[in-house]
Design a protein around this motif. Structure first.
Motif, short mmCIF file in Angstrom:
data_model
loop_
_atom_site.label_atom_id
_atom_site.label_comp_id
_atom_site.label_asym_id
_atom_site.label_seq_id
_atom_site.Cartn_x
_atom_site.Cartn_y
_atom_site.Cartn_z
N ILE A 150 2.88 4.68 2.76
CA ILE A 150 2.44 4.21 1.45
C ILE A 150 3.52 4.50 0.39
CG2 ILE A 150 -0.02 4.38 1.94
CD1 ILE A 150 0.01 6.93 0.11
N HIS A 153 5.34 1.71 -1.62
CA HIS A 153 4.92 1.06 -2.88
C HIS A 153 4.18 1.99 -3.82
CE1 HIS A 153 0.86 0.75 -1.12
NE2 HIS A 153 1.49 0.43 -0.02
N VAL A 154 3.87 3.21 -3.41
CA VAL A 154 3.25 4.20 -4.28
C VAL A 154 4.34 5.20 -4.69
CG1 VAL A 154 1.52 6.02 -4.49
CG2 VAL A 154 1.03 3.96 -3.13
N GLY A 193 -1.06 6.97 4.79
CA GLY A 193 -1.02 7.91 3.69
C GLY A 193 -0.75 9.31 4.21
N THR A 247 -2.68 -0.64 5.72
CA THR A 247 -2.60 0.65 5.05
C THR A 247 -3.74 1.51 5.54
OG1 THR A 247 -1.60 -0.34 3.07
CG2 THR A 247 -2.60 1.83 2.82
N GLN A 253 -7.92 10.08 -0.46
CA GLN A 253 -6.66 9.71 -1.11
C GLN A 253 -6.80 8.35 -1.75
OE1 GLN A 253 -3.17 9.69 1.42
NE2 GLN A 253 -1.79 9.77 -0.33
#
Length: 254
Positions: A150, A153-154, A193, A247, A253
């Motif tokens: 992740i 893009h996070v 994640g 994802t 989370q």
């Protein structure tokens, strides 16, 4: 451990197989009946995993290789072909996470993450992509799975270069889906994640290591086996179904 019987005829290659997600993927694919080539640097870990898989009735070939070394990857491809023939399922799970403030200027960390997380995956793809295309042309399922993050893009402060390598892997997966899809080769990009693996143990910044530990305390985390289950599920779908972008997060989370 859930098994996926439709994987029983597959020949799989898994990088990063000495620990974490790679090891979990290899074990599950083998438990489902696939022949699995285990690729990673640590021969002792690979030998131990192969012995465990064999003891449980599976088939595993340990191949010690550093995917940042082009000649070593080429030799590993030849070894897999000699022992197992053509691969039809390739999982790029090798990776490293080395966060630090960008102003620290850690060229060593930057280069290592680029070489392993991106260029290493490219070398493996180059080595086995002809197998995937040939398998699909012969009417068999063919899968390339890239384990991204992740972090693609996070935004996480001090993880800029790690996130950049994973963003590149995610974009590479999308581009390869366009390139290989018309040839019936599926490309799946998985972005986990917070996951409990050895990645956190490589962090040499005590403050950042502590922050990561606090995230696990507050949010919990996925097990490597959770991501492995997703890999097996995606690659066991009917040939016309491609779970292209997935994802997976611990429930707490965001």
């Amino acid at each position: 451990m859930t098994s996926y019987d439709s994987l029983a005829t597959r020949t799989a290659v898994v990088t990063g197989a000495s620990s974490g997600i790679g090891a979990a993927v290899a074990e599950l694919l083998a438990a489902s009946g696939a022949r699995v080539a285990l690729l990673a640097r640590r021969q002792d870990r690979l030998t131990e995993l192969a012995a465990r898989i064999t003891a449980n009735g599976g088939q595993a070939l340990p191949v010690a290789v550093d995917v940042t070394d082009a000649a070593a990857v080429a030799a590993a491809v030849r070894r897999v072909h000699q022992e197992h023939g053509r691969a039809d399922l390739v999982v790029n799970a090798a990776g490293v996470m080395l966060p630090n403030p960008i102003l620290d200027g850690r060229d060593d960390e930057w280069q290592h993450m680029i070489d392993l997380n991106l260029t290493g995956a490219l070398r493996v793809i180059r080595g086995f992509a002809p197998d995937l295309v040939a398998s699909a042309a012969a009417g068999h399922r063919a899968d390339l799975v890239n384990i991204s993050s992740i972090g693609a893009h996070v935004v996480f402060p001090d993880y800029a270069v790690y996130g950049a390598t994973k963003a590149a892997l995610t974009q590479l997966s999308a581009a390869l889906r366009a390139e290989f899809g018309p040839q019936d080769v599926r490309v799946t990009n998985i972005e986990p994640g917070l996951t409990n693996t050895e990645l956190g143990g490589h962090i040499d910044n005590p403050e950042l290591a502590g922050q990561l530990g606090q995230m696990f305390d507050n949010l919990g985390g996925l097990a490597a086996a959770d991501v492995a289950d997703l890999v097996a599920y995606a690659t066991s779908r009917p040939a016309h179904v491609n779970l292209g972008q997935v994802t997976v997060l611990p429930t707490r989370q965001a």
